[in-house]
Design a protein around this motif. Structure first.
Motif, short mmCIF file in Angstrom:
data_model
loop_
_atom_site.label_atom_id
_atom_site.label_comp_id
_atom_site.label_asym_id
_atom_site.label_seq_id
_atom_site.Cartn_x
_atom_site.Cartn_y
_atom_site.Cartn_z
N MET A 713 -37.96 -4.76 -1.27
CA MET A 713 -38.66 -3.91 -2.21
C MET A 713 -38.17 -2.49 -1.92
O MET A 713 -37.54 -2.23 -0.89
CB MET A 713 -40.17 -4.02 -2.08
CG MET A 713 -40.74 -3.83 -0.70
SD MET A 713 -42.50 -4.19 -0.66
CE MET A 713 -43.19 -2.70 -1.39
N THR A 714 -38.43 -1.60 -2.85
CA THR A 714 -37.85 -0.27 -2.71
C THR A 714 -38.89 0.81 -2.90
O THR A 714 -39.42 0.95 -4.00
CB THR A 714 -36.75 -0.07 -3.78
OG1 THR A 714 -35.82 -1.14 -3.68
CG2 THR A 714 -36.03 1.26 -3.58
N THR A 715 -39.21 1.54 -1.84
CA THR A 715 -39.91 2.80 -2.03
C THR A 715 -38.92 3.87 -1.54
O THR A 715 -38.70 4.04 -0.35
CB THR A 715 -41.23 2.88 -1.23
OG1 THR A 715 -40.98 2.63 0.15
CG2 THR A 715 -42.24 1.88 -1.74
N PRO A 716 -38.32 4.57 -2.51
CA PRO A 716 -37.25 5.50 -2.14
C PRO A 716 -37.76 6.60 -1.22
O PRO A 716 -38.92 7.00 -1.29
CB PRO A 716 -36.81 6.09 -3.49
CG PRO A 716 -37.41 5.21 -4.53
CD PRO A 716 -38.63 4.59 -3.93
N SER A 717 -36.88 7.11 -0.38
CA SER A 717 -37.26 8.23 0.45
C SER A 717 -37.23 9.51 -0.37
O SER A 717 -36.26 9.76 -1.10
CB SER A 717 -36.28 8.38 1.62
OG SER A 717 -36.55 9.59 2.29
N PRO A 718 -38.27 10.33 -0.27
CA PRO A 718 -38.24 11.61 -0.96
C PRO A 718 -37.46 12.67 -0.17
O PRO A 718 -37.35 13.81 -0.59
CB PRO A 718 -39.71 12.00 -1.02
CG PRO A 718 -40.36 11.31 0.12
CD PRO A 718 -39.56 10.08 0.41
N LEU A 719 -36.91 12.29 0.95
CA LEU A 719 -36.37 13.28 1.89
C LEU A 719 -34.85 13.45 1.83
O LEU A 719 -34.30 14.21 2.61
CB LEU A 719 -36.77 12.90 3.32
CG LEU A 719 -38.28 12.80 3.57
CD1 LEU A 719 -38.54 12.34 5.00
CD2 LEU A 719 -38.97 14.13 3.31
N ASN A 720 -34.16 12.71 0.96
CA ASN A 720 -32.71 12.92 0.85
C ASN A 720 -32.30 12.60 -0.58
O ASN A 720 -33.00 11.90 -1.30
CB ASN A 720 -31.95 12.08 1.89
CG ASN A 720 -32.20 10.60 1.76
OD1 ASN A 720 -31.69 9.94 0.85
ND2 ASN A 720 -33.01 10.05 2.66
N PRO A 721 -31.15 13.15 -1.01
CA PRO A 721 -30.80 13.09 -2.43
C PRO A 721 -30.72 11.69 -3.01
O PRO A 721 -30.98 11.49 -4.19
CB PRO A 721 -29.41 13.75 -2.48
CG PRO A 721 -29.22 14.45 -1.20
CD PRO A 721 -30.17 13.90 -0.20
N LEU A 722 -30.34 10.70 -2.22
CA LEU A 722 -30.14 9.36 -2.76
C LEU A 722 -31.33 8.43 -2.50
O LEU A 722 -31.28 7.26 -2.88
CB LEU A 722 -28.85 8.74 -2.17
CG LEU A 722 -27.57 9.50 -2.54
CD1 LEU A 722 -26.38 8.98 -1.73
CD2 LEU A 722 -27.27 9.38 -4.03
N GLY A 723 -32.39 8.95 -1.88
CA GLY A 723 -33.55 8.11 -1.64
C GLY A 723 -33.32 7.02 -0.60
O GLY A 723 -33.96 5.97 -0.63
N LEU A 724 -32.43 7.29 0.35
CA LEU A 724 -32.03 6.28 1.33
C LEU A 724 -32.94 6.24 2.54
O LEU A 724 -33.53 7.25 2.94
CB LEU A 724 -30.61 6.60 1.82
CG LEU A 724 -29.50 6.66 0.77
CD1 LEU A 724 -28.26 7.33 1.37
CD2 LEU A 724 -29.18 5.27 0.28
N LYS A 725 -33.01 5.06 3.14
CA LYS A 725 -33.62 4.91 4.46
C LYS A 725 -32.68 4.01 5.27
O LYS A 725 -31.81 3.33 4.72
CB LYS A 725 -34.99 4.24 4.37
CG LYS A 725 -36.00 5.03 3.54
CD LYS A 725 -37.35 4.32 3.50
CE LYS A 725 -38.34 5.10 2.65
NZ LYS A 725 -39.66 4.43 2.57
N GLY A 726 -32.85 4.01 6.57
CA GLY A 726 -31.95 3.23 7.42
C GLY A 726 -32.28 1.75 7.42
O GLY A 726 -33.41 1.35 7.17
N ALA A 727 -31.25 0.93 7.73
CA ALA A 727 -31.44 -0.51 7.70
C ALA A 727 -30.92 -1.23 8.93
O ALA A 727 -30.98 -2.44 9.01
CB ALA A 727 -30.74 -1.09 6.46
N GLY A 728 -30.41 -0.51 9.90
CA GLY A 728 -29.72 -1.18 11.00
C GLY A 728 -30.59 -1.90 12.00
O GLY A 728 -30.14 -2.81 12.69
#
Lengths: 777, 161, 291
Positions: A713-728
């Protein structure tokens, strides 16, 4: 946006699939010598002297270096600690080679250099070291008791650090709480066990006072910073490059003492020296996670709502602290997870022992935190006779509460603030996918057949995208070819593909038209590296911004060349085109214009060069989250656990390449399986490593690994231009908790209580026996 | 004074001849003498499988053999699979069958032998086949998917279902 | 982790090998290499001489006749696994081999190598004891036969005298329709077993157990035939009580404790696995008689 979000095939694969990868040990240079690191066989010993004569007499042996052979700049300081903290009481760090004292089995004490590794090993066996064995401390709890042997001879105690964590008033909350439950948990995580061992080649410049180093790492820029200090050199004298890396998982991000010694040896011999860690050394000297002892209490109201959590953590540092207190800090501050915890108090004591230092391994203390919180939640459910999912539901932080201040300071110095995430929906969807509601019937049916199955839930929140920044420089060369240089340093995370996807979207080309150049201190002046699930956010954002700015520059020059308005220019297939027409210029032509011609002024126009840089600096970490649901069967006669089904609902914001993210999650889950059931680094009570082969330290094999169903599911990050979060790391963090919970659920008829990891079959059989005799519940 | 012997063998279809120390492992011979660095060293005690090569078509751990033992034999490394085995290569590429790539050559040589004898394997059989190859990155799932896809593609190419 | 230097010898006939063994000091024999090479790489052994017997073609054979199977010491595990003759006469061997290491190790590992290395958990050693194995030791001047019961001199120590080479392994074949089962528990697929039980059952026409062989390994240096259990089972109708009694006998064996596994757990496993092995072997015997 064309490439972002696409599961394109990786650019890395054609070379790697055909054996044309270029790992450090694949690099061969003329005149290259080979080193072996002689390591202390004692957990704690004074070093009185060396007799190198027999070793040096062997044909093909070039030198034996010890501490007194190191340059003055390395003799007067230990390896710099890059992450200091006021919590640290004793910042013990090693010298590049042990000076007078070895403090763990495996600590580097000499470098033997020869014409081949075979000869270096022959010679190393002949180096005679005069040791004075000293008492060794092997257990982190015992280390803090009065009268314990000292891990460091000249220290006054084994207390490395004290970290108090406090939110609200736990004492008051507990005093008034209707229900208080206590859990004592022992957790042991092991090492990274990347398939490619560590290694480096130090290549002195034949003419200048300079060095190039190839090293298998997670970030050459940080290594450069340390080595510049150790050599007392200027920026231009050192270049560090990281080629292909066969896995890192954290510990390849540390600067190891032997790297400094090897650099010094290469300079002294004026020849390239290669050192490749063999697997035996890897067991002894590569950093790992290890023991944590948690003693925790949870206070709840009659509706199972959390009033407070408190307790103590004793964390094992090992002999030194290469990552300061980052690991226990993360563990401590991750306990609250996705729940509302009005008061939280944790006293953390970090203890030195005479074992290899601990440092973050995939998950970095968060898996242990998740085990703590999830065991407490299961305990509440058990005591109040509520469903385990329901207890969690009642305590989730709700989406409307975002951004949510937990009240703790994270290791990046910022207050822990969850920026986004929908935890209730995540759990609900995971449970639906796992048919949690139907489980009771499945379990009853199994029991009727004499089979013991169980289901477990693990929730976790993951701080990702840690700052301070990552570098990216996007450049069009005068041949028209595109390169993006970044400090990101992949060890399997597919950055060369995913970052190309991001750049391609800004530049109107395909990812195959862009080469991502990673991990080279000569390519970007600044860089941080790839660890802690930070690259997508930091490098991804920087690449995006740099590529975007580059596209503007291309259009600016092109507009000038085609006498058009910049707003009318589009980038397509390596050309800048006037929209709606056939008039275009190639990137090659534009790049030629951008570098200028002697005699022709560029004043008043865009700055020279077709390149742009960015160092995206996040305000704070951005939070991914996940729910894992594990279904297991326990053979109660043998104690063996079989994983029947494993479901992950994962939210890491917008996803650059879904296939890549799924691979990261699944790999992480299997690492969690290893930590839950298999991986144990055993030491004896003299701190001698006992588990030193892959026959004794058990990594999960293909036959131990479940098929993992990954949902997103996707709750985009408001903190960077592409709405990314880490996945590693998200695959690992809730996994151990979910698996322990499932095993306990399977053994419910026996009243077994699980409060430890890893869990072996023998231990499960013993717990069933103990429960029958009334000893676990 | 080192004990040395001449060895002559076929590697990836090419005749090679060298003089080597008798204690040199086959893995080191391939990597150091022949510059075939696709075969990797992951443990040097015969458990991780990263060093797997084919000896007369059979998968073996090259860290547990001496170069002198393969005199007169045929060795195939991952570099030798490149031409012969494009369908399997493509299957790995399409199914994200590798991340760091270090275990990959061993996986490919192991699967080459396995698929030659088991053209229509089940998932469980594939997992069993690669149980002697450790991967720390992928969790094996994509490797299994790649192997099954390779098997399908190879059968299709032979006109079988 | 590179091997130490040694003088390398690769004899092509047994006489050459025994001659070398007879006159060289500090020599080790290299068979499949799956156990010895790791030891060389770790340098826990430092032989002056390495005698590689992989070129002795005459040591690799399977010959089954007259109720006996003869196996050359260098017979590869892989060949045992895929031999139709072995499947017919000694079906427990291919079954047990699925637990032995992995494809890559079975492609090189040998029957004789396993019997000489004598890891306490080795499946092939269990099977040799299970089938009343007799081993042929050959020297320059003579050859002698050693019963499995006399083969294990201590932990990972065989009974070959200096100068002797293991050349042949003789196993007693059971009747065509015998039941068999190999049960083991290992932490992961292919790992050495924590405990293992090999079981052979011959049923009489009236359904009683005409003969049972039960061998437990992993508890101590040598596999142990649970003779008391075998006697208890003989003449009995297969039943839960009979299996349980045999399992209890298996549990009474002595078992070693190490840092990873306790003796108590090994004994517990011996009991559990014996029961399961008997259940399966008897069921198989019934099926094979009926077929």
């Amino acid at each position: 946006m064309g490439w972002f979000g696409a599961s394109i095939k990786r650019k890395e694969d054609p070379a790697l699939l055909t054996g044309r990868g270029r790992y450090v040990d694949d690099i061969k240079l003329p005149g290259m010598l080979h080193a072996m690191v002689l390591r202390s066989p004692h957990a704690h010993a004074g070093i009185r002297g060396f007799d190198k004569r027999a070793a040096l007499a062997l044909p093909g042996v070039r030198a034996v270096f010890t501490f007194s052979d190191l340059p003055p700049s390395m003799q007067r300081q230990t390896v710099p600690l890059l992450v200091p903290s006021p919590a640290i009481k004793q910042a013990s760090m090693p010298y590049c080679l042990a000076k007078h004292e070895a403090c763990f089995v495996g600590e580097p004490i000499a470098i033997v250099v020869a014409d081949s590794r075979y000869l270096a090993e022959d010679a190393a066996a002949l180096v005679d070291v005069d040791f004075e064995p000293l008492p060794a401390v092997s257990d982190c709890v015992a280390a803090l008791a009065a009268g314990a042997p000292l891990a460091h001879r000249d220290a006054c105690s084994n207390l490395a650090a004290v970290i108090p964590v406090n939110v609200g008033n736990a004492e008051a909350a507990f005093a008034q709480a209707p229900h208080v439950f206590r859990e004592r948990l022992f957790q042991h995580r092991g090492g990274p066990f990347f398939l490619e061992c560590r290694g480096m080649i130090a290549v002195p410049d034949p003419m200048a006072d300079a060095l190039t180093i190839y090293v298998s790492s997670q970030g050459p820029h940080r290594h450069k910073r340390v080595l510049l200090d150790l050599l007392d050199w200027a920026d231009h004298q050192l270049r560090i490059v990281t080629p292909d890396v066969g896995g890192g998982f954290g510990p390849k991000g540390s600067f190891y003492a032997e790297y400094g010694a090897l650099a010094a040896a290469a300079l002294a011999l004026r020849a390239p020296i290669k050192w490749i860690e063999d697997r035996h050394e890897n067991f002894l000297s590569t950093q790992q996670e290890r023991d944590q002892h948690w003693d925790m209490e949870i206070a709840v109201d009659p509706q199972a709502r959390i009033l407070g959590v408190r307790g103590t953590l004793t964390h094992e540092a090992g002999a030194y602290m290469p990552w300061g207190v980052v690991l226990p800090w993360i563990a401590a501050t991750s306990v609250p997870g996705p729940y509302v915890i009005p008061s939280f108090h944790l006293d953390v004591a970090v203890a030195f022992t005479n074992k290899v230092p601990t440092s973050p391994v995939r998950g970095a203390g968060r898996p242990q935190a998740a085990v703590v919180m999830e065991r407490l939640m299961d305990r509440v459910a058990h005591e109040l006779k509520l469903d385990r999912a329901e207890v969690r539901r009642r305590n989730f932080i709700k989406p409307a509460q975002m951004p949510y201040k937990v009240g703790i300071i994270f290791r990046d110095g910022r207050p822990v603030t969850y920026d986004s995430g929908d935890y209730p929906t995540c759990q609900r969807k995971a449970l639906d996918a796992a048919d949690y509601d139907g489980f009771a019937a499945r379990q009853a049916q199994a029991r009727a057949q004499g089979r013991y199955i169980g289901i477990g839930i693990g929730n976790a929140v993951e701080a990702t995208g840690l700052g301070p920044y990552e570098s990216a420089t996007a450049r069009v060369s005068t041949t028209g070819k595109l390169s993006v240089f970044t400090g990101a340093t992949p060890q399997g995370q597919s950055h060369k593909t995913t970052l190309a996807q991001i750049a391609a979207d800004q530049l109107g080309v395909t990812p195959d038209d862009i080469t991502i150049v990673t991990g080279d201190t000569a390519a970007t002046a600044l860089g941080v590296g790839s660890f802690a699930a930070r690259t997508a956010v930091n490098a991804g954002s920087s690449v995006h911004l740099a590529a975007k700015e580059l596209s503007h520059k291309i259009k600016q020059f092109a507009a000038d060349m085609m006498e058009a308005a910049e707003a009318d220019i589009v980038l397509e297939d390596g050309h800048a085109k006037i929209a709606g027409s056939d008039i275009k210029r190639s990137f090659r032509e534009i790049a030629a214009r951008a570098v200028g011609m002697p005699g022709y002024s560029m004043a008043g126009g865009p700055t020279p060069g077709l390149e742009a840089s960015s160092h995206f600096t996040p305000d704070q970490s951005t939070y991914s989250n996940g729910t894992h649901v594990a279904e297991v069967e326990v053979d109660i006669e043998i104690g063996n656990v079989k994983i029947l089904r494993y479901v992950v609902m994962h939210d890491c914001g917008h996803v650059i390449n879904p296939m890549v993210v799924e691979g990261q999650v699944i790999g992480g889950v299997i690492h969690g399986v290893g930590n839950a059931f298999f991986e144990r680094m055993l030491y004896d009570d003299q701190a001698q490593p006992v588990s030193t082969t892959f026959g004794e330290y058990l990594l999960p094999l293909s036959t131990d690994s479940p098929h993992v169903e990954v949902l997103h599911m996707t709750t985009p990050s408001p903190l960077n231009p592409l709405g990314l979060k880490g996945a590693g790391e998200g695959g690992t963090i809730p996994a151990i908790a979910a698996l322990l919970s499932a095993v306990e659920n399977a053994l419910e008829p026996f009243g077994v209580h699980i409060a430890e990891a890893p869990l072996t079959p023998e231990r499960i059989v013993a717990l069933i026996g103990e429960a029958a005799r009334g000893r676990t519940r | 004074m080192s004990d040395r012997r001449r060895v002559k063998l076929a590697v990836n279809g090419n005749e090679v001849e060298r003089e080597v120390e008798t204690r040199m492992t086959l893995a080191d011979f391939l990597r150091l003498e022949l510059d075939l660095t696709g075969t990797h060293l992951g443990c040097e005690h015969g458990i991780c499988g990263a060093c797997t090569v084919l000896l007369d078509g059979q998968s073996v751990r090259s860290c547990l053999m001496l170069a002198v033992q393969v005199n007169g034999r045929q060795v195939t490394t991952v570099e030798g699979l490149a031409r012969a085995d494009e369908l399997s290569q493509r299957a790995f590429w399409e199914n994200h069958g590798l991340q760091c790539g270090f275990c990959t050559p061993g996986m490919r040589t192991t699967l080459t032998e396995f698929l030659a004898h088991n053209p229509g394997p089940t998932e469980a059989q594939v997992r069993d086949a690669v149980s002697g190859n450790i991967c720390r990155c992928t969790g094996y799932q994509s490797i299994v998917a790649s192997a099954l896809a390779a098997a399908r593609a190879i059968r299709a190419a032979k006109g079988q279902s | 982790m590179k091997p130490p230097p040694f003088a390398y010898h690769d004899p092509t006939i047994v006489a050459e090998a025994t001659d070398l063994l007879g006159r060289l000091d500090n020599a080790l024999t290299l068979a499949g290499g799956q156990s010895l090479m790791p030891m060389l790489n770790f340098r826990v052994v430092m032989p002056d001489h390495l005698i590689d017997i992989n070129r002795i073609a005459a040591l690799s054979y399977v010959s089954i006749a007259g109720g006996r199977g003869h196996f050359g010491a260098m017979t590869r595990q892989r060949d045992l696994e895929f031999s139709a003759d072995v499947m017919r006469a000694f079906p427990i061997i291919p079954e047990a081999l699925t637990h032995v290491g992995h494809r890559q190790t079975r492609n090189r590992g040998t029957f004789g190598g396993s019997l000489c290395h004598l890891d306490p958990s080795a499946e092939l050693v269990n099977l040799a004891a299970l089938h009343d194995g007799v081993l042929e030791a050959t020297s320059r001047s003579a050859s002698r036969r050693i019963a499995m019961a006399d083969w294990v001199a201590g932990i990972m120590t065989h009974s070959l005298a200096p100068g002797e080479l293991l050349t042949d392994i003789e196993l007693r074949a059971w009747p065509q329709t015998h039941g068999y089962a190999f049960e083991e528990f290992a932490r992961r697929h292919g790992d050495f077993a924590i405990a293992a039980v090999g079981c052979l059952i011959d049923l009489a026409p009236d359904g009683t157990i005409a003969e049972a062989a039960l061998c437990v390994s992993g508890l101590g240096p040598a596999p142990v035939r649970v003779v008391r259990a075998e006697r208890l089972l003989k003449g009995e109708l297969p039943s839960h009580e009979a299996f349980r009694a045999a399992a209890v006998e298996a549990e009474s064996l002595e078992a070693a404790t190490d840092v990873y596994v306790s003796g108590a757990y090994r004994k517990h496993l011996a009991r559990v696995l014996t029961y399961r092995a008997l259940e399966r072997a008897v069921a198989r015997a019934s099926d094979r008689r009926a077929a």
